[in-house]
Design a protein around this motif. Structure first.
Motif: not given
Length: 111
Positions: A61-62, A69-73, A81-84, A89-91
């Motif tokens: 969680x970042x 604020x979100x979780x790394x997908x 690059x990272x997907x958060x 429903x939102x990435x």
């Protein structure tokens, strides 16, 4: 009369020579203060941030510099690059450099 002028002239020449050495000491002191007050803390923060970016993994969680604020997908190693995942429903895809902190587990549930 010329006796007094030569003594005064000699006194100012001696003061000018000592002033050059004092100026070097002052410059040295400013360099030391600059190093310990500005350069060293900044390089320490940069090193800590680099270690933070290297240790990020999927599921962490970042917090980003934009306030997200979100979780790394997913983490892309090739292009930094990272997907958060903000919610189910939102990435969002962001550059790794914009992550400011890795939060403790369970932070998202408490928000």
């Amino acid at each position: 009369m010329s006796l007094f002028i030569s003594q005064a002239h000699a006194a100012t020449e001696g003061a000018a020579q000592g002033g050059g050495f004092e100026m070097l000491i002052m410059l040295g002191m400013f360099a030391v203060i600059f190093y310990f007050m500005i350069y060293r803390p900044q390089s320490k923060r940069a090193k800590e941030h680099k270690n933070l970016l290297a240790s990020m993994t999927k599921g962490d969680e970042v917090l980003t510099s934009g306030g997200l604020v979100g979780k790394i997908a997913s983490v892309s190693e090739e292009n930094d690059f990272i997907s958060i995942e903000l919610n189910a429903n939102n990435v969002v895809v962001i550059k790794k450099d914009f992550v400011t902190a890795v939060l403790p587990k369970g932070t998202l549930k408490s928000l």
